[in-house]
Design an enzyme around this catalytic site. Structure first.
Site, PDB file in Angstrom:
ATOM      1  N   HIS A  78       0.838  -1.196   0.000  1.00  0.00           N
ATOM      2  CA  HIS A  78       0.000   0.000   0.000  1.00  0.00           C
ATOM      3  C   HIS A  78       0.876   1.250   0.000  1.00  0.00           C
ATOM      4  O   HIS A  78       2.041   1.216   0.413  1.00  0.00           O
ATOM      5  CB  HIS A  78      -0.924  -0.011   1.210  1.00  0.00           C
ATOM      6  CG  HIS A  78      -2.008  -1.035   1.115  1.00  0.00           C
ATOM      7  ND1 HIS A  78      -3.038  -1.108   2.016  1.00  0.00           N
ATOM      8  CD2 HIS A  78      -2.236  -2.018   0.208  1.00  0.00           C
ATOM      9  CE1 HIS A  78      -3.846  -2.088   1.686  1.00  0.00           C
ATOM     10  NE2 HIS A  78      -3.376  -2.666   0.587  1.00  0.00           N
ATOM     11  N   GLU A  80       0.793   3.885   1.876  1.00  0.00           N
ATOM     12  CA  GLU A  80       1.238   4.274   3.216  1.00  0.00           C
ATOM     13  C   GLU A  80       2.430   3.424   3.656  1.00  0.00           C
ATOM     14  O   GLU A  80       3.388   3.937   4.239  1.00  0.00           O
ATOM     15  CB  GLU A  80       0.099   4.102   4.238  1.00  0.00           C
ATOM     16  CG  GLU A  80      -1.167   4.856   3.890  1.00  0.00           C
ATOM     17  CD  GLU A  80      -2.173   4.041   3.085  1.00  0.00           C
ATOM     18  OE1 GLU A  80      -3.384   4.279   3.268  1.00  0.00           O
ATOM     19  OE2 GLU A  80      -1.774   3.169   2.282  1.00  0.00           O
ATOM     20  N   CYS A 106      -6.323   1.518   5.401  1.00  0.00           N
ATOM     21  CA  CYS A 106      -6.900   0.253   5.838  1.00  0.00           C
ATOM     22  C   CYS A 106      -6.369  -0.094   7.227  1.00  0.00           C
ATOM     23  O   CYS A 106      -5.501   0.603   7.762  1.00  0.00           O
ATOM     24  CB  CYS A 106      -6.534  -0.858   4.847  1.00  0.00           C
ATOM     25  SG  CYS A 106      -4.800  -1.367   4.950  1.00  0.00           S
ATOM     26  N   CYS A 109      -2.434  -0.699   7.377  1.00  0.00           N
ATOM     27  CA  CYS A 109      -1.690   0.557   7.326  1.00  0.00           C
ATOM     28  C   CYS A 109      -1.927   1.381   8.586  1.00  0.00           C
ATOM     29  O   CYS A 109      -1.009   2.026   9.091  1.00  0.00           O
ATOM     30  CB  CYS A 109      -2.065   1.343   6.080  1.00  0.00           C
ATOM     31  SG  CYS A 109      -1.490   0.556   4.561  1.00  0.00           S
TER      32      CYS A 109
END
Length: 159
Positions: A78, A80, A106, A109
């Site tokens: 992801h 992040e 999410c 993260c």
């Protein structure tokens, strides 16, 4: 000419960063900022040197995995995660930084951002993840939604 606020400026940069994403389902960008300086950026995609989903296809699509479920069934990281990893790779502390992200993080993260010492999350688009919201609430981390027209990524404004 009106000067952009810092929030709009960094959110727009996160949107631009998302244009590097190789995810076939959702293009996400993230920027870590401290004292009005960019520490690192990240976008979602496969690990360095490995084929991207745009080359080999989307495992999640092939398996019929719904958005927000089974995050481990993806070859990509992801945005992040990549922003945190990029900072660590270069020896940059992200403690007390602000994350600007195109999508609300999410749960995976969120846990990483809490442990990395991020003090605030500013995001553009919602991402439904009840556990992530619950953890953010418990952590007392500040989180704000900002509105900007996206020029890149999944919900880009088109002419």
């Amino acid at each position: 000419m009106t000067r952009k606020s810092r929030d709009v400026y960094f959110a727009e940069i996160a949107d631009l960063v998302s244009s590097r994403s190789t995810c076939l389902r959702n293009q996400v960008g993230a920027v870590l900022v401290k004292d009005s300086q960019i520490l690192s950026t990240g976008y979602n995609g496969a690990p360095k040197g490995l084929p991207h989903c745009e080359q080999v296809g989307c495992l999640r699509e092939k398996m019929g995995v719904k958005p927000g479920e089974r995050h481990e069934l993806c070859r990509g990281l992801h945005a992040e995660q990549n922003a945190i990893i990029q900072a660590a790779y270069h020896g940059i502390s992200v403690k007390d930084a602000i994350l600007y992200c195109t999508t609300r993080p999410c749960v995976i993260c969120t846990k990483m951002l809490i442990n990395a010492g991020i003090k605030e999350i500013v995001y553009i688009e919602e991402y439904q993840d009840e556990l992530a919201a619950e953890l953010l609430n418990e952590s007392k981390m500040q989180i704000r939604k900002i509105t900007i027209p996206r020029k890149y990524g999944r919900n880009a404004v088109t002419d």
